[in-house]
Enzyme design. Structure first.
Site, short mmCIF file in Angstrom:
data_model
loop_
_atom_site.label_atom_id
_atom_site.label_comp_id
_atom_site.label_asym_id
_atom_site.label_seq_id
_atom_site.Cartn_x
_atom_site.Cartn_y
_atom_site.Cartn_z
N HIS A 73 0.84 -1.06 -0.03
CA HIS A 73 0.02 0.17 0.18
C HIS A 73 0.61 1.39 0.00
O HIS A 73 1.68 1.29 0.92
CB HIS A 73 -0.92 -0.09 1.30
CG HIS A 73 -1.95 1.16 1.32
ND1 HIS A 73 -2.59 1.36 2.39
CD2 HIS A 73 -2.37 1.76 0.49
CE1 HIS A 73 -3.35 2.45 2.12
NE2 HIS A 73 -3.28 2.73 0.93
N ASP B 178 -4.82 3.27 -5.46
CA ASP B 178 -4.86 3.41 -3.87
C ASP B 178 -6.15 4.68 -3.98
O ASP B 178 -6.17 5.57 -4.74
CB ASP B 178 -3.69 4.33 -3.67
CG ASP B 178 -3.56 4.58 -2.07
OD1 ASP B 178 -4.75 4.20 -1.37
OD2 ASP B 178 -2.51 5.32 -1.77
N TYR C 26 10.45 13.91 -12.00
CA TYR C 26 11.60 13.10 -11.94
C TYR C 26 11.87 12.73 -10.51
O TYR C 26 12.40 11.61 -10.32
CB TYR C 26 12.89 13.71 -12.54
CG TYR C 26 12.84 13.83 -14.05
CD1 TYR C 26 12.52 12.89 -14.95
CD2 TYR C 26 13.55 15.10 -14.81
CE1 TYR C 26 12.56 12.83 -16.29
CE2 TYR C 26 13.31 15.32 -16.13
CZ TYR C 26 13.04 14.03 -16.88
OH TYR C 26 13.06 14.19 -18.27
#
Lengths: 143, 143, 143, 143, 143, 143, 143, 143, 143, 143
Positions: G22, G64, G113
């Site tokens: 998770h 999620d 990034y």
């Protein structure tokens, strides 16, 4: 050897060039460069000149055209504004071979070392001429 | 680079040559030789000619003078008694550089492959000329 | 063994010396030096004197002539300005063997340890004389 | 260095000697022996004589007294019944240092190589004298 | 086993002791010490008492006589000035076996843990007595 | 990605193709082939068809013209003389892309498995069509 | 291949997806992304589109729903508020395949990034369309 | 399996528990916990409940009685003072099996993650109930 | 240490015992046994007696009752029918500790060595008494 | 955990199942099976029953329908023609879950061990019932 691929591109160097992405940098170093203590990844092409290697690398690697400094050499310590003869040859090779035009820029000696430490890889050549080092930044292949 | 040591002798090749003992053999292979699938240890000198590499190797490695065949090349398949041009050059290099005189002997192609499998190491060069392979056997350094 | 290369240069030490570049440093350490906990790379030459090893190393490694302190020893704790006898022998060897003249400089004991931590490699010898440690910096081989 | 242990016994050689059991064999090889291609485990003591190493090894390793040939040298090819000078020195060292008396036996050259392949380890020394190789078999320490 | 070397010095522990240099420290830890999560190098001697191990270690390892605290134990949390019974035994062993006299010094519990983290190695014993931990610093073997 | 090199040639596959020598063989395997348990070296191109991969491989790899069977497929178990549809497509690709003409030959199923075990490498594709496997033998690049 | 599992999910990618927990994040990167120098773990699916890979990933990976930004793309440098065409397709795939609804959010290029550097893994695809990168955060499978 | 040792203690988990020392902590994590990206060492017991694993762990591992919080669970985000049902079961197991009594304490969610990062190891179970994670600290075995 | 598990069972030995299955064999070897060159897996318990180790091993490892020879010692070379004193002690330990009764059988010396080579693991103890070696075969834990 | 994939399929087991090809075999072994000494690759699911694991494996792995014996159990030593109760449960699971019908065949005990040695992998479960081992052969997923 492979068809239509410069045979001085060794298995390891081809793997490196293919695995690099947009913005990753490659150092083509001369025979005296402290490559083993500097580079994150090292491969060697002993006995070859840096100009041969630059030509082979640029024949397959796109040069970054998103930035103004995709090719970097080291400034002469005694005369930062001068251009060593081999750098003129590097520029000619870029003019001839690269997929994008680029004007070589230069870094002060220790700034060059620092830049090399964060590069993707260093290729140590057998280049014996002074200032025979160049950093090239990978670009993208247009779809 | 090191003083008075041919700079094409890379760190790995120097290590191999120094670790070899009396009777161990080194294969100097051309660019098409199946070195990775044949050799027990592999090192590469892409872009260099086999003749350059033989000259550098013999500048530091003694040639075995206990046997009559310390240097072996591959026979031409079509004419086993003929001598390929590069073998003549190998012989000249031995004559010039080796610490002992030796007449190159030859092996039938598949016998050469078998011999290469039991060699100490294979150096894969960028040699593109045909039959550009040679096996050299290490001798002793007299006290 | 190899022709005309000092036989105490082991395969690993030759590899290290050949892989070092301009500015990389090598520590030749005595038998009591904490080499394993200090060095980034370690090789051993048990049973040999540091002076033997320095002579062999300098027979192939160029000494840096771009800096004024390419050779460094440890100051005597009790008398920093004194010169231990073995350091005089180190200086003689440099005078005899090195490719460039160099005057040995010295570092305070803990500064010496710090310098050793950033060196390319440490060679642990069997040297039993006090202060038998020296750091040498690799130079370039002129084209 | 350690107290009362010959300092030429390096960390690796001490580990090997301590890990060997009854009947395991150690080859002390000269500088020309093909140790890397022969031995199951290799350690090096470059620059030292085989006689120095034999003396140090026997100062800690018990010699097998369950067999009649716990020490083996290589027969001279040209005269199998002759004894090379260094073998006389090996015998003196055994007489002086070993925990059990033993008369050195000899093996024909290729039988010696075969025996070395099945040994526990090979120590490559810097010995330059001819026939400077010896195999010693570990015995037991009585309770 | 080896001649005249305590047989509880295992191959790995002998290697560690021989590779340590002047100033490197060894932790001899009891059975409850968090050795695996603390030590830079770990070796085990399960089932043995810390006192047995200290005696064996000091039989070969010189104790540092350049510092005033070459042997360190952990202070009792409840009474820092008290001396646990096993520490008295450690002191007796040092008095009997060490090459130099040394008075054991002590560190507060968490300072001891910090010191152990920077030690060369930890030997985990089977010691079950409380406060059965000691740090010893390696000295030099005089020439 | 690299200039003028098919982007489905991954870093690992390019490395394999470049390291292969004359006579080494590559297996392009379908999605059900037991590649992991068969191959000496394995690389994967999940989700791609075997025909795509063959085309990319032949765009850089020379096909051996020293033998009459540089391309081999598996015979249909139920009808060894029949040609599965995908094999016709493999033949078309060879005709279009290979540097030398070659007529695909076939092997009985278990002979094909044996041949694959001795190949240099296996590329597992996502090919779901039946009999979607082909072995290609690397040739030489003419000087 | 496995029953009812998208065959483009390679062994390595399945392992990564199953091992993630998770809150761990996966980067699906295009062919020009510097994946090797950025990712903590790397796997490749050369030749496939990022949209194919996203669809396969979301067919097994829960998204999620504890956070408002479980799917993140890179803002167009020239127009941060614009939406590149491929992002619309990413949104359609989420709408169709994900176990929870989610509105794609975006990050400035260099923030993207940085986020990728802390992700669990990067899958490098063969996607050639611009801005073909997406980060997805793993959710929980309800009991 | 071993005599009188709970068979769900796998070889790796037994090794971890035996290698832990006083004060080292073990995380027993549920099936959704990001164990691979969090833990310094990871082992898995897929398909088992966290309560089964806690019972097995405490049957061999002493619980620390030097601190007041040797067992820690995660606070419910929505109600930090509430106790999830599985935590009541964890408390019952401690009451039944542990060698010392201990009252479970709790940590805020992100504090729990931080604590897990510094733990000796994480065991990922197949526990599907919410808040099914517990950290236990190893104590000492009295002599 | 762990609750109710003999503390001389180290992390590695516990791992070995737990990973062994029905019919796998463990060699408990004395201090002179050539364990490193014989065993497929090696662990050490230097300084302990073989009888201590046998007792600890049998306290957790079931002994095979499917065969008539689950415990094997080495016959005395000089008198194969005699029983060394330590073997009587091994038999007493089996009688006291093992989960099944077993009469120790014996093997001729070289047959014992051969059997040891195929064992799952060898534990090298510090046993100094003669013939202090025993092989025990793991049984099953009844459900 | 992943959507619609049995959570007892761990990352390693999923990787194994996905990497297996047509004809590769998996051993689901009980808790007493000598898995570590038998298997080419090992993974563990301690605490789970072999029947649970078979059900999970067959939910994703196609069963080979090219052979008549894609599922193999071990014959009862005392009565080779009898069927242990757990084998009846294995057959029920195959009937319910497998993609192809298959009648379980059996092998004599030592033939079963030999077959397991050549399998792709062994999954060691916590199964405690007798004869709780089964070998399943992977089939193909039809296009």
């Amino acid at each position: 050897m492979l068809r239509d691929i410069d045979p001085i591109l060794s298995p390891d160097l081809l793997h490196i060039l293919r695995a690099m992405g947009h913005g990753d940098e490659l150092v083509i170093a001369d025979a005296n460069f402290p490559a083993t203590s500097t580079g994150q990844r090292i491969t060697r092409l002993d006995g070859l000149e840096a100009t041969q290697v630059l030509q082979a690398v640029l024949s397959v690697m796109p040069l970054d055209n998103f930035v103004s400094d995709p090719a970097l050499t080291m400034q002469m310590v005694e005369d930062p504004s001068a251009t060593p003869p081999i750098v003129l040859m590097f520029q000619d090779i870029i003019n001839d071979v690269a997929d994008h035009p680029a004007q070589i820029q230069s870094l002060e000696r220790f700034a060059f070392y620092q830049r090399a430490k964060s590069a993707f890889a260093v290729v140590q050549t057998g280049e014996q001429r002074l200032y025979g080092n160049i950093i090239v930044k990978k670009g993208v292949v247009a779809p």
